[in-house]
Design an enzyme around this catalytic site. Structure first.
Site, PDB file in Angstrom:
ATOM      1  CG  ASN A  13      -1.575   1.348   1.485  1.00 28.43           C
ATOM      2  OD1 ASN A  13      -1.805   1.911   0.608  1.00 28.43           O
ATOM      3  ND2 ASN A  13      -2.105   1.387   2.688  1.00 28.43           N
ATOM      4  CE  LYS A  15       0.028   3.469   4.753  1.00 29.57           C
ATOM      5  NZ  LYS A  15       0.250   3.509   6.166  1.00 29.57           N
ATOM      6  CG  HIS A  98      -5.803   2.005   5.279  1.00 27.86           C
ATOM      7  ND1 HIS A  98      -5.448   2.849   6.205  1.00 27.86           N
ATOM      8  CD2 HIS A  98      -4.864   1.252   5.219  1.00 27.86           C
ATOM      9  CE1 HIS A  98      -4.031   2.686   6.451  1.00 27.86           C
ATOM     10  NE2 HIS A  98      -3.903   1.550   5.997  1.00 27.86           N
ATOM     11  CD  GLU A 100      -2.607   5.640   6.748  1.00 27.81           C
ATOM     12  OE1 GLU A 100      -2.605   5.737   5.600  1.00 27.81           O
ATOM     13  OE2 GLU A 100      -1.831   5.179   7.325  1.00 27.81           O
ATOM     14  CD  GLU A 170      -3.438  -2.478   7.302  1.00 31.61           C
ATOM     15  OE1 GLU A 170      -2.217  -2.698   6.935  1.00 31.61           O
ATOM     16  OE2 GLU A 170      -4.275  -1.554   6.901  1.00 31.61           O
ATOM     17  N   GLY A 176       2.432   2.200  10.710  1.00 28.50           N
ATOM     18  CA  GLY A 176       3.535   3.231  10.806  1.00 28.50           C
ATOM     19  C   GLY A 176       4.184   3.413  12.013  1.00 28.50           C
ATOM     20  CB  SER A 216       5.225  -1.749  11.737  1.00 32.19           C
ATOM     21  OG  SER A 216       4.715  -0.479  12.156  1.00 32.19           O
ATOM     22  N   GLY A 237       2.756  -1.456   4.315  1.00 35.84           N
ATOM     23  CA  GLY A 237       2.777   0.047   3.742  1.00 35.84           C
ATOM     24  C   GLY A 237       4.241   0.486   3.441  1.00 35.84           C
ATOM     25  N   GLY A 238       5.053   1.062   4.707  1.00 37.60           N
ATOM     26  CA  GLY A 238       6.125   1.851   4.545  1.00 37.60           C
ATOM     27  C   GLY A 238       7.283   0.787   3.619  1.00 37.60           C
TER      28      GLY A 238
HETATM   29  P1  PGA Z   1       2.654   0.119   7.695  1.00 38.35           P
HETATM   30  O1  PGA Z   1       1.385   0.405   6.760  1.00 38.35           O
HETATM   31  O2  PGA Z   1       3.434  -1.206   7.025  1.00 38.35           O
HETATM   32  O3  PGA Z   1       3.519   1.489   7.149  1.00 38.35           O
HETATM   33  O4  PGA Z   1       2.736   0.228   9.149  1.00 38.35           O
HETATM   34  C1  PGA Z   1       0.390  -0.691   6.851  1.00 38.35           C
HETATM   35  C2  PGA Z   1      -0.922  -0.032   6.117  1.00 38.35           C
HETATM   36  O5  PGA Z   1      -1.260   1.139   6.499  1.00 38.35           O
HETATM   37  O6  PGA Z   1      -1.533  -0.631   5.358  1.00 38.35           O
END
Ligand code: PGA
Length: 259
Positions: A13, A15, A98, A100, A170, A176, A216, A237-238
């Site tokens: 992802n 973002k 999600h 966010e 999640e 994050g 994460s 994500g990251g």
């Molecule tokens: P992250 O994000 O791996 O950076 O924690 C995961 C996500 O929001 O899908």
């Protein structure tokens, strides 16, 4: 107990990162390194890169998706994009609910449910995200919160509709933050989610639903998470922003599925 083998889906992802040019550069490096992976690899890219990302991955095991969509079929909704627009780009899936979107844009389960239905109508696979906050976990409310999110987001879906969905667990406290859930906590929660699905849609169907863990995930935590029986995939994500780390995650998890 004999479990049906579920597909193993590692998803990235991005973002709000990567311009269309950067997306093309990334995919030119990434795709050749994962084409031999035996399972599909998903990438949720910014909407402006959907079309070129689909072109760059055509005929491969890399499937492109969007990160959000509007719940209406079309209309006067300046700045929004619809499920059919995403599908017309050739995308395969869409992330919905999600955290966010839930926390920064106030999306609630009823809205997520409308989006899930619309996505299914447009033949897009919904990847439905759920997860509890740190406070809710500390207050022992995790099971209740997740049940509520599942009940609301998946309300009135038929067995056939549910079978097209992926569920991504999640925990908000892990997104994050660098604080990945331990494989034990993640497994315990995934098992809870699968039991909930079984109680509503039956055990056979629940055993077939792909459940992803997100929060994460890094190359060094991916394998232990994927070794858990109820974890069939990861939402990254990251660590999906760098070709090297995402390739490592995909390679580390090849054929490790716990089921
Ligand atoms: P992250 O994000 O791996 O950076 O924690 C995961 C996500 O929001 O899908």
């Amino acid at each position: 107990m004999s479990c049906v083998k579920r597909t193993q889906i590692i998803a990235g992802n991005w973002k709000m990162y990567k311009t269309p040019r950067e997306a093309c550069e990334y995919l030119a490096q990434f795709v050749p390194q994962v084409v031999d992976h035996p399972e599909p690899v998903y990438l949720a890219v910014p909407a402006v890169s959907l079309l070129s990302a689909v072109e760059a991955t055509k005929g491969t095991n890399v499937y492109i998706g969007a990160q959000n969509m509007h719940e209406a079929e079309s209309g006067a909704f300046t700045g929004e994009i619809s499920a059919s627009m995403i599908a017309d780009c050739g995308a395969h899936f869409v992330l919905l609910g999600h955290s966010e979107r839930r926390h920064l844009y106030g999306e609630e389960d009823t809205l997520v449910n409308r989006k899930v239905r619309r996505a299914l109508e447009a033949k897009l696979q919904p990847v439905v995200c759920i997860g509890e906050t740190q406070e809710q976990r500390k207050a022992n409310q995790t099971a209740e919160v997740l049940k509520h999110q599942l009940q609301g987001s998946l309300a009135e879906l038929s067995a056939e509709q549910l079978s097209c969905c992926v569920i991504a667990y999640e925990p908000v406290w892990a997104i994050g933050t660098g604080q990945t859930a331990t494989p034990e906590i993640a497994q315990e929660t995934h098992s809870l989610i699968r039991s909930f699905l079984a109680s509503h849609w039956g055990k056979d169907l629940a055993e077939k639903i792909v459940l992803q863990y997100g929060g994460s995930v890094k190359p060094d935590t991916a394998s232990a998470l994927m070794a858990q029986i109820d974890i069939d995939g990861l939402l990254v994500g990251g660590a999906s922003l760098s070709v090297d780390s995402f390739v490592q995650i995909v390679h580390h998890t090849a054929l490790i599925s716990g089921n």
